[in-house]
Write a protein that holds these residues in place. Sequence first.
Motif, PDB file in Angstrom:
ATOM      1  N   LYS A 199      -7.792 -70.257 -33.571  1.00  0.00           N
ATOM      2  CA  LYS A 199      -6.369 -70.685 -33.981  1.00  0.00           C
ATOM      3  C   LYS A 199      -5.377 -70.000 -32.931  1.00  0.00           C
ATOM      4  CE  LYS A 199      -5.387 -67.875 -37.211  1.00  0.00           C
ATOM      5  NZ  LYS A 199      -4.958 -65.822 -37.754  1.00  0.00           N
ATOM      6  N   LEU A 200      -5.265 -69.866 -31.990  1.00  0.00           N
ATOM      7  CA  LEU A 200      -4.923 -70.437 -31.363  1.00  0.00           C
ATOM      8  C   LEU A 200      -4.432 -71.373 -30.116  1.00  0.00           C
ATOM      9  CD1 LEU A 200      -5.686 -66.766 -28.982  1.00  0.00           C
ATOM     10  CD2 LEU A 200      -2.841 -67.856 -29.791  1.00  0.00           C
ATOM     11  N   GLY A 201      -5.882 -72.505 -30.620  1.00  0.00           N
ATOM     12  CA  GLY A 201      -5.689 -73.929 -30.454  1.00  0.00           C
ATOM     13  C   GLY A 201      -6.801 -74.365 -29.620  1.00  0.00           C
ATOM     14  N   LEU A 202      -7.814 -73.206 -29.080  1.00  0.00           N
ATOM     15  CA  LEU A 202      -8.429 -73.680 -28.239  1.00  0.00           C
ATOM     16  C   LEU A 202      -9.815 -74.205 -29.531  1.00  0.00           C
ATOM     17  CD1 LEU A 202      -8.797 -70.081 -25.600  1.00  0.00           C
ATOM     18  CD2 LEU A 202      -7.270 -72.851 -25.395  1.00  0.00           C
ATOM     19  N   ARG A 203     -11.040 -74.752 -28.539  1.00  0.00           N
ATOM     20  CA  ARG A 203     -12.059 -75.148 -29.421  1.00  0.00           C
ATOM     21  C   ARG A 203     -13.146 -73.801 -28.330  1.00  0.00           C
ATOM     22  NH1 ARG A 203     -13.761 -80.411 -31.143  1.00  0.00           N
ATOM     23  NH2 ARG A 203     -15.496 -80.383 -32.136  1.00  0.00           N
ATOM     24  N   PRO A 204     -13.796 -72.839 -28.732  1.00  0.00           N
ATOM     25  CA  PRO A 204     -14.606 -72.274 -29.076  1.00  0.00           C
ATOM     26  C   PRO A 204     -15.860 -72.749 -28.791  1.00  0.00           C
ATOM     27  CG  PRO A 204     -13.782 -71.400 -31.580  1.00  0.00           C
ATOM     28  CD  PRO A 204     -12.657 -72.675 -30.011  1.00  0.00           C
ATOM     29  N   VAL A 205     -17.042 -72.537 -27.889  1.00  0.00           N
ATOM     30  CA  VAL A 205     -18.455 -72.795 -28.195  1.00  0.00           C
ATOM     31  C   VAL A 205     -19.228 -71.978 -28.411  1.00  0.00           C
ATOM     32  CG1 VAL A 205     -20.256 -74.468 -27.760  1.00  0.00           C
ATOM     33  CG2 VAL A 205     -17.773 -74.866 -27.195  1.00  0.00           C
ATOM     34  N   VAL A 206     -19.552 -71.448 -29.249  1.00  0.00           N
ATOM     35  CA  VAL A 206     -20.771 -70.462 -29.817  1.00  0.00           C
ATOM     36  C   VAL A 206     -21.884 -70.591 -29.549  1.00  0.00           C
ATOM     37  CG1 VAL A 206     -21.531 -69.041 -31.673  1.00  0.00           C
ATOM     38  CG2 VAL A 206     -18.980 -69.543 -31.921  1.00  0.00           C
ATOM     39  N   TYR A 207     -22.572 -70.014 -28.666  1.00  0.00           N
ATOM     40  CA  TYR A 207     -24.126 -70.020 -28.535  1.00  0.00           C
ATOM     41  C   TYR A 207     -25.473 -68.490 -28.725  1.00  0.00           C
ATOM     42  CZ  TYR A 207     -23.114 -73.219 -24.310  1.00  0.00           C
ATOM     43  OH  TYR A 207     -22.733 -74.203 -23.969  1.00  0.00           O
ATOM     44  N   GLU A 208     -25.337 -68.584 -29.333  1.00  0.00           N
ATOM     45  CA  GLU A 208     -26.754 -67.857 -30.210  1.00  0.00           C
ATOM     46  C   GLU A 208     -28.006 -68.008 -30.187  1.00  0.00           C
ATOM     47  OE1 GLU A 208     -27.921 -64.606 -31.803  1.00  0.00           O
ATOM     48  OE2 GLU A 208     -25.810 -64.478 -31.802  1.00  0.00           O
ATOM     49  N   ALA A 209     -29.650 -67.149 -29.655  1.00  0.00           N
ATOM     50  CA  ALA A 209     -30.428 -67.075 -29.307  1.00  0.00           C
ATOM     51  C   ALA A 209     -30.771 -67.241 -30.844  1.00  0.00           C
ATOM     52  CB  ALA A 209     -30.639 -66.152 -28.393  1.00  0.00           C
ATOM     53  N   ASP A 210     -30.083 -66.440 -32.254  1.00  0.00           N
ATOM     54  CA  ASP A 210     -31.612 -66.090 -33.028  1.00  0.00           C
ATOM     55  C   ASP A 210     -30.306 -66.270 -34.186  1.00  0.00           C
ATOM     56  OD1 ASP A 210     -32.897 -64.797 -34.774  1.00  0.00           O
ATOM     57  OD2 ASP A 210     -32.953 -62.756 -34.174  1.00  0.00           O
ATOM     58  N   GLN A 211     -30.357 -65.347 -34.789  1.00  0.00           N
ATOM     59  CA  GLN A 211     -29.284 -66.038 -36.374  1.00  0.00           C
ATOM     60  C   GLN A 211     -27.712 -65.178 -36.155  1.00  0.00           C
ATOM     61  OE1 GLN A 211     -30.421 -63.126 -39.725  1.00  0.00           O
ATOM     62  NE2 GLN A 211     -31.821 -63.247 -38.832  1.00  0.00           N
ATOM     63  N   LEU A 212     -27.286 -66.053 -36.988  1.00  0.00           N
ATOM     64  CA  LEU A 212     -25.478 -65.663 -36.841  1.00  0.00           C
ATOM     65  C   LEU A 212     -25.301 -64.711 -37.384  1.00  0.00           C
ATOM     66  CD1 LEU A 212     -23.310 -68.921 -37.358  1.00  0.00           C
ATOM     67  CD2 LEU A 212     -23.320 -67.628 -35.121  1.00  0.00           C
ATOM     68  N   GLY A 213     -24.370 -62.978 -36.742  1.00  0.00           N
ATOM     69  CA  GLY A 213     -24.400 -62.198 -37.258  1.00  0.00           C
ATOM     70  C   GLY A 213     -25.256 -60.918 -36.233  1.00  0.00           C
ATOM     71  N   TYR A 239     -14.741 -70.143 -42.033  1.00  0.00           N
ATOM     72  CA  TYR A 239     -13.509 -70.138 -43.180  1.00  0.00           C
ATOM     73  C   TYR A 239     -11.998 -70.994 -42.211  1.00  0.00           C
ATOM     74  CZ  TYR A 239      -9.717 -67.496 -44.126  1.00  0.00           C
ATOM     75  OH  TYR A 239      -7.616 -67.806 -44.620  1.00  0.00           O
ATOM     76  N   SER A 240     -11.441 -71.587 -42.862  1.00  0.00           N
ATOM     77  CA  SER A 240     -10.699 -72.725 -42.590  1.00  0.00           C
ATOM     78  C   SER A 240      -9.252 -71.897 -42.686  1.00  0.00           C
ATOM     79  CB  SER A 240     -10.864 -73.816 -43.368  1.00  0.00           C
ATOM     80  OG  SER A 240     -11.618 -74.280 -43.424  1.00  0.00           O
ATOM     81  N   PRO A 241      -8.756 -71.124 -41.316  1.00  0.00           N
ATOM     82  CA  PRO A 241      -7.367 -70.823 -40.752  1.00  0.00           C
ATOM     83  C   PRO A 241      -6.357 -71.736 -41.850  1.00  0.00           C
ATOM     84  CG  PRO A 241      -8.596 -70.301 -39.429  1.00  0.00           C
ATOM     85  CD  PRO A 241      -9.299 -70.722 -40.617  1.00  0.00           C
ATOM     86  N   GLY A 242      -4.671 -71.040 -42.783  1.00  0.00           N
ATOM     87  CA  GLY A 242      -3.947 -71.604 -42.777  1.00  0.00           C
ATOM     88  C   GLY A 242      -3.011 -71.608 -41.748  1.00  0.00           C
ATOM     89  N   ARG A 243      -2.857 -71.389 -40.953  1.00  0.00           N
ATOM     90  CA  ARG A 243      -1.759 -71.331 -39.543  1.00  0.00           C
ATOM     91  C   ARG A 243      -3.184 -71.705 -38.338  1.00  0.00           C
ATOM     92  NH1 ARG A 243       1.962 -66.888 -39.196  1.00  0.00           N
ATOM     93  NH2 ARG A 243       2.441 -67.778 -36.876  1.00  0.00           N
ATOM     94  N   MET A 244      -2.871 -72.089 -37.945  1.00  0.00           N
ATOM     95  CA  MET A 244      -3.308 -72.548 -36.228  1.00  0.00           C
ATOM     96  C   MET A 244      -2.399 -73.482 -36.005  1.00  0.00           C
ATOM     97  SD  MET A 244      -8.056 -73.603 -37.107  1.00  0.00           S
ATOM     98  CE  MET A 244      -7.416 -74.569 -38.298  1.00  0.00           C
TER      99      MET A 244
END
Length: 561
Positions: free
Chosen positions: A69-83, A276-281
């Motif tokens: 939302k702040l305008g950065l591009r987060p790159v998510v790393y996950e070893a198992d399952q999201l959550g 989710y797609s935020p309305g304001r970014m």
Amino acid sequence: MLSLLTDQQALPEPVGPLTMFGPDFPFAYDDWLAHPAGLGRLPEHVLGTEVAVIGGGLSGLVTAHELMKLGLRPVVYEADQLGGRMRSASFEGHPGTVAEMGAMRFPPSATALGHYLDLLGLSTAPFPNPLSPLTPGTVVDLNGESHWARTSAELPTAYREVADAWEKALHEHAELSMMNAAIRRRDVAGIKAIWNRLVPKLDDVSFYGFLSSSPSFASFRHREIFGQVGFGTGGWDTDFPNSMLEILRVVYTGADDDHQRILGGCQQLPLGLWDYSPGRMAHWPEGTSLASLHDGGHRPAVTAIDRVGTGFLVHDKEGVAREYPAAVFAAQNWMLLSKIRCSESLLPGPVWTAVERTHYMGSSKLFVLTDRPFWRDIDPATGRELMSMTLTDRMPRGVYLFDDGPDEPGVMCLSYTWNDDSLKFAALPADERLEVVLGSLAAIYPGVDIRSHVIAPPVTITWENEPYFMGAFKANLPGHYRYQRRLYTHFKQDGHASGHRGFFLAGDDISWTAGFAEGAVTTALNAVWGVLTHLGGTTAAGNPGPGDVFDQIAPVELPED
């Protein structure tokens, strides 16, 4: 506070709701989230910059969501399952019905968590805690004797004495009424005046030590009953070795009572944030989501993290190394010591020590799916339902019953255990666990044939056996306050050497209230503030973030010498 054994007392009209506001760091995260100015703004030249988010549990996905939302591009790393530990498992052949393997009950006082539940429109319902008004009945089975009750008044006198002893101890030695009132008023000065007195007094005191030193708990029998039956959610004897400060944080903030469950499974929350797609970014076009920024798939497990210049080189399981100017570590702390090769310079030495000293609780669960909620059938001999929510000193320890109507399948959490009780199950496969639990329950409910109603193989988990968790959640031992303070306050890095900045910790094991999703959310927000300011951003003048007001509300600092 509504305890397991005490009905709600008549209190003056509260000035506000009891929320998880403090006591260590009384910052209004819910207000910060709700403010129309947003969490902050980044310089134009930084927009679109990649930031590593290591760990795809709730904390990691809240972090990634807000950074996006702040305008950065987060790159998510996950070893198992999201959550992460918000894990909802389906039963074989019945994908529409889930068992909550980790988090499963959430206090309304968790208002920052509530922000995201509301954002995604998730529905909740009361959780069937012991003696809850919406729990038809509760069976307490101790020392071979069972007692059925719908309210605390129907339990034996000894249980009422235990409840009174707990209330008296809290009021006489922990200033419960004053703290509750200060939290309701969001009186920062009042909260800190009380808590800053208690921290040095109780840092070295265990939960059991607090009880045994209280005149109201002079009886060992009362301490035994309290440990096995407890307050709010059930027995707390497995917490007896932990710091009393840990217990007070839960009691003060109403986190032990009046829980809700998320209908359809709690994993919907982290998975919903992914899509989710935020309305304001800032920067990103309408329709952008974390999923779309990742082409639908997160990065795999991280194997190494190196500090390179002013940034970080993150290596993953596929052999890919990517460089980032900032990184947020939202996985379980011990991963930094075992599963991931790390540069020593990632953290200051005292913070590394705090990571090493982190103490985790073990926990096991066992669920079965039944053809219907048969436990609601009436036993002609007693006139009561066949089975009830059950607390016992036998192997199951806690039995919880979930139903969505008489014509729907029923879900039974046949066993919910902690620490030593969890270890008793750790080496057993699911079918053997089921046999042990059914044997114990047969002694409590003779003649009730649970097995005949089971329609799917059992699902089970032992969190200390899970390779990317190694425990259910952090729980500080006596004397650990200093370590916890180092972990929690690490997001405020202006006092750190330049070679120790830019790497931020998040997750409920960094929070003061580990084991609660609220802590996962609030530490994620701390890390977001950290990344924002590290990359040259600022918060709005009318909506300061946790780091902006840190010096005014910082957790009390105990002497090291």
